[in-house]
Design a protein around this motif. Structure first.
Motif, PDB file in Angstrom:
ATOM      1  N   ARG A 216      -7.272  12.949  -0.122  1.00 18.53           N
ATOM      2  CA  ARG A 216      -6.613  11.912  -0.922  1.00 18.53           C
ATOM      3  C   ARG A 216      -6.215  10.749  -0.022  1.00 18.53           C
ATOM      4  O   ARG A 216      -5.568  10.945   1.004  1.00 18.53           O
ATOM      5  N   TYR A 217      -6.604   9.526  -0.427  1.00 19.59           N
ATOM      6  CA  TYR A 217      -6.248   8.335   0.348  1.00 19.59           C
ATOM      7  C   TYR A 217      -6.480   7.085  -0.497  1.00 19.59           C
ATOM      8  O   TYR A 217      -7.107   7.137  -1.555  1.00 19.59           O
ATOM      9  N   VAL A 218      -5.961   5.957  -0.012  1.00 13.70           N
ATOM     10  CA  VAL A 218      -6.210   4.664  -0.673  1.00 13.70           C
ATOM     11  C   VAL A 218      -7.577   4.178  -0.219  1.00 13.70           C
ATOM     12  O   VAL A 218      -7.856   4.095   0.966  1.00 13.70           O
ATOM     13  N   ASP A 219      -8.431   3.850  -1.183  1.00 17.02           N
ATOM     14  CA  ASP A 219      -9.813   3.507  -0.870  1.00 17.02           C
ATOM     15  C   ASP A 219     -10.200   2.158  -1.478  1.00 17.02           C
ATOM     16  O   ASP A 219     -11.367   1.845  -1.614  1.00 17.02           O
TER      17      ASP A 219
ATOM     18  N   LYS B 285       0.797  -1.226   0.000  1.00 16.28           N
ATOM     19  CA  LYS B 285       0.000   0.000   0.000  1.00 16.28           C
ATOM     20  C   LYS B 285       0.840   1.293   0.000  1.00 16.28           C
ATOM     21  O   LYS B 285       0.586   2.202  -0.766  1.00 16.28           O
ATOM     22  N   ASP B 286       1.826   1.387   0.844  1.00 15.21           N
ATOM     23  CA  ASP B 286       2.546   2.649   1.013  1.00 15.21           C
ATOM     24  C   ASP B 286       3.950   2.633   0.426  1.00 15.21           C
ATOM     25  O   ASP B 286       4.785   3.454   0.770  1.00 15.21           O
TER      26      ASP B 286
ATOM     27  N   ARG C 185       1.358   7.036  -4.602  1.00 12.87           N
ATOM     28  CA  ARG C 185       0.252   7.995  -4.750  1.00 12.87           C
ATOM     29  C   ARG C 185      -0.705   7.556  -5.862  1.00 12.87           C
ATOM     30  O   ARG C 185      -1.888   7.910  -5.854  1.00 12.87           O
TER      31      ARG C 185
ATOM     32  N   THR D 130      -4.036   6.099  -4.837  1.00 10.66           N
ATOM     33  CA  THR D 130      -4.998   6.913  -4.087  1.00 10.66           C
ATOM     34  C   THR D 130      -6.122   7.431  -4.978  1.00 10.66           C
ATOM     35  O   THR D 130      -5.984   7.501  -6.198  1.00 10.66           O
TER      36      THR D 130
END
Length: 703
Positions: free
Chosen positions: A666-669, A592-593, A655, A658
């Protein structure tokens, strides 16, 4: 020298000034303060695609043509050359005590607005319609300009902040209303990267309002987003006479003193214009404070210290001889070669001089120097038009015939003549030629900025995507001869090329290709190099399905949100090879990151060596906030010889995973994604045009 040191020196110098002197330094044409050894300095300089408006300099392809290279390294190299020439000219001018406008080290470039609508006259100053591509190229350009020395080579300025892309005719009073989602997803990312990654020294506000606030006096844009959220430490400059617009056209203040107050309070440090001449009057009326004036003065002098203007710079000895030297001119031709986009080729290209007796060259842009240079340009010591490039390349082997064919936009070339008075000459030329190259399009007099000479009342914007009627009739007349026709378009934006696509053998989009762009076009036509540019904008069929020009919503705009089929899609461009991505593998498990790391296999089954651009698009399958289609998230230019297979590594910023929600967060959804890796985007039109589908890699985060 780091910023803290430069600021300390600025604070010490500013402390010696009277408040009147400090206020005077906040105008773009800052006067000398002789008792402190401060010479006069004009902050206004331009370097969109070469040092502009100050005499001789290398003229690179217009920004949109450089964007079509899809090449960060080349972009940085070009900007470094521009900075080198800018320093050389500044050094020489300073010795002559010439401190006029366009002679300084603070360049108001790049323009990283989003080219959201093909009608916008200034779109060719930008890097196209995609936020990711614009951000990557903007960062590269800024880094190239500013350098990594002890002092800054020159100071870059990201403009126009923010949500600015026409219409030109009403820009001084226009309110660009935009959702938080579109603001943070589309209009701000390139500016955020310019600040956070490139360390851009200056930001210029736009003329328009954004959601009610004039951009150069917007506390939302300049205080909250730029300084508080992103940590910007450089200076902010207004667009030229934009602060005057507050009271004159936006009608949100009652006069120049209030306008100066609004801009200074929001953090606009410098005024390109005359409104900051009222700062002292605003101070006397209690509208602004000495502290506000002092802080802005410190910020602008911090920039001057970072440039080494008072303590000397390692760039002070760059000699004037570097200006427009052979290496720089060659880099400009190389950029034009890499940025030209081959839109159609039925096999006629590249031309074989040994098999052709006569080549016809026809069209108002064939020998048009203005169309080489775009706007915001310098002066070249030599120009090579498309006609001249073809003549130079072909004339030892075959005859080149030329006919202008038509005016750029008027129906008649000579007073008293019949309409279309030059078309018969073009027809005669085509009849006497084995192949005819028809060079059409626009130039900076037909698409550009509002005050520029423009296209008959459109204030620089285009009324439609069609070629001017006289050019369309010229093309039809040449096609009717029945011999092979190659269409070359010099323009800074998408045109309606449906007729050329359906009725001519090849179509080459060459943009405004720089002073010697005709050399690059000829090199492509005759196969000295393979074309390898990709479209940084969508070429729509027409404007019928586009939203209103004044609608800043992204719905049905650009490849990420469009619902109709493109004529030529974003990311599309042919070569003389046959390059495909045949396999893709992870080099690290996707998390994820963390950056996504891929290796792809690229092979060229064609008969010719070529460059091509590997492109990566991402699709989020779960989030309701995902873009309608998919987004570019990676690209890499590769060289592949005929018959060769290579491997290319790609790193995708996390990014890319996201989304941006309706509140602008802004985020991972999601955890379900696809990456598409190929030499185009994965839409069906690109697949139909190239006969090749990108490789899809579907993955679940954490699995």
């Amino acid at each position: 020298m780091d910023r803290a040191q430069a600021r300390k020196k600025a604070e010490a110098l500013v402390a010696k000034m009277t408040i009147e002197e400090r206020a005077g330094q906040l105008k773009y044409d800052a006067p000398a303060i002789e008792r402190l050894g401060i010479p006069t300095y004009n902050w206004w300089n331009e370097a969109l695609h070469g040092v502009a408006r100050a005499g001789t300099a290398t003229v690179f392809p217009q920004a949109i043509g450089c964007a079509a290279m899809f090449d960060e390294e080349e972009m940085q190299k070009i900007a470094d050359v521009i900075a080198e020439e800018g320093r050389a000219k500044y050094n020489a001018f300073s010795k002559e005590e010439d401190r006029d406008i366009y002679k300084g080290l603070t360049f108001w470039s790049p323009n990283i607005n989003i080219f959201r609508d093909p009608r916008w006259g200034r779109g060719h100053e930008t890097y196209g319609e995609d936020p990711f591509l614009t951000a990557r190229l903007g960062v590269a350009f800024i880094k190239g300009l500013q350098g990594d020395g002890e002092t800054m080579k020159v100071a870059a300025c990201a403009k126009h902040f923010a949500v600015h892309s026409g219409p030109e005719a009403i820009r001084h009073e226009f309110d660009a209303e935009v959702s938080q989602k579109d603001l943070y997803e589309t209009y701000l990312p390139a500016f955020e990267m310019a600040v956070k990654e490139a360390g851009v020294e200056a930001v210029m506000g736009g003329y328009n309002r954004t959601n009610g606030e004039p951009c150069c006096g917007s506390k939302t844009l300049l205080k909250k987003i730029l300084r508080e959220d992103w940590g910007f430490e450089g200076h902010v400059v207004s667009d030229c006479w934009a602060i005057q617009d507050f009271h004159q056209f936006h009608k949100i203040t009652n006069g120049p003193k209030e306008s100066a107050q609004m801009a200074l309070e929001a953090g606009c440090d410098m005024n390109c214009g005359c409104t900051y001449a009222y700062i002292m009057a605003a101070l006397q009326d209690g509208l602004v404070t000495e502290e506000q004036i002092t802080e802005s003065c410190i910020r602008v002098f911090t920039t001057r210290f970072l440039l080494g203007m008072f303590d000397g710079s390692e760039y002070d000895d760059i000699p004037y001889e570097v200006v427009e030297c052979r290496e720089h001119r060659q880099l400009a031709v190389e950029a034009a070669q890499k940025g030209a986009v081959l839109l159609k080729n039925d096999g006629i290209l590249p031309l074989d001089k040994k098999k052709i007796r006569t080549i016809g060259v026809v069209g108002p842009n064939a020998n048009n120097r203005i169309a080489l240079q775009g706007n915001y340009h310098g002066t070249s010591s030599r120009y090579v038009t498309v006609l001249e490039g073809i003549q130079k390349e072909a004339e030892e082997d075959c005859r080149v015939l030329y006919a202008e064919g038509s005016h750029m936009y008027k129906d008649v070339m000579e007073n008293l003549a019949w309409n279309d008075d030059r078309i018969s000459e073009a027809v005669i030329t085509a009849k006497h030629s084995d192949v005819t190259v028809v060079v059409l399009g626009l130039d900076e007099t037909m698409e550009g900025e509002e005050p520029d000479q423009s296209n008959r009342g459109q204030a620089g914007d285009k009324a439609s995507l069609e070629l001017p009627g006289c050019q369309q009739r010229l093309l039809q007349a040449v096609v009717a001869v029945g011999k092979p026709v190659i269409t070359v378009i010099l323009s800074g934006s998408a045109m309606d090329l449906r007729y050329a696509d359906a009725n001519t053998n090849a179509v080459l989009q060459a943009w405004y290709p720089g002073a010697e762009g005709g050399t690059a076009v000829a090199d492509i036509l005759f196969g000295k190099v393979s074309p390898s540019g990709k479209l940084p904008v969508t070429f729509y069929k027409d404007t019928a399905d586009l939203p209103e020009f004044t609608d800043y919503s992204m719905k049905n705009r650009t490849y990420r949100y469009m619902e109709m089929e493109a004529l030529y899609p974003f990311g599309y461009g042919l070569t003389y090879g046959d390059v495909k991505v045949t396999a893709v593998a992870w080099t690290e498990k996707p998390e994820k990151d963390r950056p996504l790391k891929l290796r792809c296999t690229v092979n060229n089954t064609g008969m010719r060596d070529t460059d091509d651009v590997v492109q990566v698009y991402i699709k989020d399958w779960k989030s309701r906030y995902a873009v309608r289609n998919y987004s570019l998230c990676g690209f890499r230019r590769v060289k592949v010889k005929a018959g060769e297979t290579i491997e290319a590594d790609l790193t995708i910023d996390p990014r890319a995973l996201t989304i941006v929600d309706e509140e602008g967060k802004r985020y991972v959804d999601s955890d379900e994604f696809s990456l598409y890796v190929g030499c185009t985007q994965p839409d069906e039109r690109s697949v139909a045009l190239t006969g090749c589908r990108p490789v899809e890699v579907r993955f679940t985060l954490g699995k």
